[in-house]
Scaffold this motif. Structure first.
Motif, short mmCIF file in Angstrom:
data_model
loop_
_atom_site.label_atom_id
_atom_site.label_comp_id
_atom_site.label_asym_id
_atom_site.label_seq_id
_atom_site.Cartn_x
_atom_site.Cartn_y
_atom_site.Cartn_z
N UNK A 59 0.65 -1.29 -0.20
CA UNK A 59 0.10 -0.02 0.02
C UNK A 59 0.86 1.27 -0.02
N UNK A 60 2.11 1.04 0.21
CA UNK A 60 2.98 2.32 0.23
C UNK A 60 3.03 2.69 -1.12
N UNK A 61 3.16 4.14 -1.41
CA UNK A 61 3.25 4.76 -2.58
C UNK A 61 4.85 5.36 -2.74
N UNK A 62 5.29 5.16 -3.55
CA UNK A 62 6.91 5.59 -3.80
C UNK A 62 6.65 6.76 -5.06
N UNK A 63 7.40 7.65 -4.67
CA UNK A 63 7.27 8.85 -5.62
C UNK A 63 8.96 8.90 -6.63
N UNK A 64 8.80 8.66 -7.84
CA UNK A 64 10.12 8.58 -8.61
C UNK A 64 10.22 9.68 -9.39
N UNK A 65 11.06 10.60 -9.23
CA UNK A 65 11.00 11.67 -10.23
C UNK A 65 11.63 11.19 -11.60
N UNK A 66 10.94 11.52 -12.73
CA UNK A 66 11.27 11.21 -14.00
C UNK A 66 12.84 11.41 -14.25
N UNK A 67 13.34 12.11 -13.84
CA UNK A 67 14.95 12.50 -14.21
C UNK A 67 15.77 11.53 -13.46
N UNK A 68 15.36 10.94 -12.49
CA UNK A 68 16.14 9.63 -11.96
C UNK A 68 16.12 8.33 -12.26
N UNK A 69 15.36 8.09 -13.37
CA UNK A 69 14.64 6.88 -14.05
C UNK A 69 15.58 6.55 -15.00
N UNK A 70 16.30 5.29 -14.60
CA UNK A 70 17.37 4.79 -15.64
C UNK A 70 16.82 3.40 -16.36
N UNK A 71 15.87 2.82 -15.83
CA UNK A 71 15.29 1.62 -16.47
C UNK A 71 14.20 1.31 -16.05
N UNK A 72 13.30 0.81 -16.68
CA UNK A 72 12.02 0.56 -16.25
C UNK A 72 11.28 -0.58 -17.41
N UNK A 73 10.36 -1.37 -16.84
CA UNK A 73 9.58 -2.41 -17.63
C UNK A 73 8.36 -2.88 -16.96
N UNK A 74 7.34 -3.26 -17.76
CA UNK A 74 6.07 -3.90 -17.32
C UNK A 74 6.55 -5.25 -16.87
#
Length: 366
Positions: A59-74
């Motif tokens: 249930x915790x929501x994590x805030x991720x600034x887009x400029x810190x994103x280095x990888x991601x996938x579904x």
């Protein structure tokens, strides 16, 4: 956790993936030349203004600034649980409270004072879970004074385990007004109850009638039992005027009502359209919160009952919640709502506990 293509980190998600389960890697806060990373897995509940919000199963929501994103996938959905959920009363109480977040709140020891302009007792009562951290009479004076300052009646929601508090309230002239069943079920079978419903999911921006001032009424019910047959169910992230026109718990769409209804970790609204120009034939609401999917506001046009619309609404919402990683369903329904309880019996819900709302003597509010 493989994020690479040809040995390079790749971001393979976009804002179009809101509502899907994702895994992302970002630069850790304060990362230096070594570029330390942090990984997060959960449901992508929003991607707005350069910020991703990911809700974990806890249930915790994590805030991720887009400029810190280095990888991601579904990533694939979590395994589906088909057995009834195991949970203690405190977990269910907290999940229920998060599904109806108040406009204003203040802790009183372990208790929580909640106010929302009088819309729904669940957002306008002190949640008595644990110890108020002071003698009971002192705590009750604080409660009645706090609500008097807001020109609201003082209500107390007595959680399981608060039997001594309830006995004390009865001896001090408080009135027990409502008895509510908290019911749970496995989510996957609920999603299978209506294979014909075809939800038109709107994965737009996520959400963040006026009820009588005494906060009367507790949601979670449909006015009649439903049989077979379905209608087309549309899912949306927000409430429109048509949805509110069917919602019977609020005389007009006050700002407080809209804020509470839109509140929660990941909120979905279901609509079965009615005839042209008419209110919807059926509506519903679901708050996805980690492993929990909380159902409420399931209402059907009296002229459209016994067509399976309540069942279709809940099935469509359940499928959406499963896609976000939930595995268990919960709802709250008044003991006296026999039609709704009969429907939930057929859908596999069992009663886990009851709670009551108590109202302070009117002279205590002055």
């Amino acid at each position: 956790m493989d994020f690479t293509t040809g040995g390079r980190l790749v971001v393979r998600i976009t804002a179009a993936d809101v509502g899907k389960r994702v895994s992302v890697r970002r630069l850790a806060d304060g990362a230096g030349p070594a570029e330390k990373f942090t990984d997060t897995v959960g449901v992508l509940t929003s991607w707005d203004a350069g910020v991703l919000r990911i809700t974990r199963r806890s249930g915790e929501t994590v805030r991720v600034p887009e400029d810190t994103l280095v990888a991601g996938k579904v990533v694939p959905d979590a395994p589906v649980r088909r057995r009834g959920p195991a949970a203690d009363a405190a977990e269910l109480v907290r999940a229920g409270a998060r599904a109806w977040p108040p406009i204003e709140s203040e802790p009183l020891g372990d208790w929580l004072l909640r106010a929302s302009g009088g819309f729904t007792r669940r957002a306008n009562s002190v949640l008595a879970l644990g110890d108020p951290g002071m003698p009971l009479d002192t705590a009750l004076r604080r409660v009645t004074g706090w609500y008097a300052e807001r020109e609201l009646p003082a209500y107390l929601q007595a959680a399981p385990g608060a039997e001594a508090v309830e006995e004390a309230l009865a001896g001090r002239g408080w009135t027990r007004e409502v008895a509510v069943r908290v019911r749970t079920a496995a989510l996957a079978p609920l999603a299978d109850t209506d294979a014909d419903a075809a939800p038109d999911a709107d994965a737009g921006a996520p959400n963040g009638t006026r009820r009588p001032r005494d906060g009367s009424g507790t949601g979670g019910g449909t006015g009649a039992a439903d049989g077979g047959g379905t209608g087309r169910v549309r899912l949306s992230r927000d409430i429109d005027a048509a949805w509110m026109s069917r919602y019977q718990r609020s005389a007009e769409p006050s700002p407080e009502a809209l804020a509470v209804l839109r509140g929660g970790p990941s909120v979905w609204f279901a609509t079965v359209p009615g005839d042209a120009g008419a209110p919807p034939a059926a509506i519903g609401r679901c708050v996805v919160d980690g492993r929990w999917a909380g159902f409420s506001a399931v209402e059907v046009d009296p002229a459209a009952r016994r067509r399976g619309l309540a069942r279709a609404v809940m099935a469509a919402l359940a499928r959406r919640a499963l896609a976000e990683g939930a595995s268990a369903a919960h709802l709250q329904v008044e003991v006296e709502n026999r039609a709704a309880n009969a429907l939930y019996d057929r859908l596999g819900f069992t009663t886990r506990h009851l709670y009551h709302h108590w109202r302070a003597p009117r002279e205590d509010a002055r």
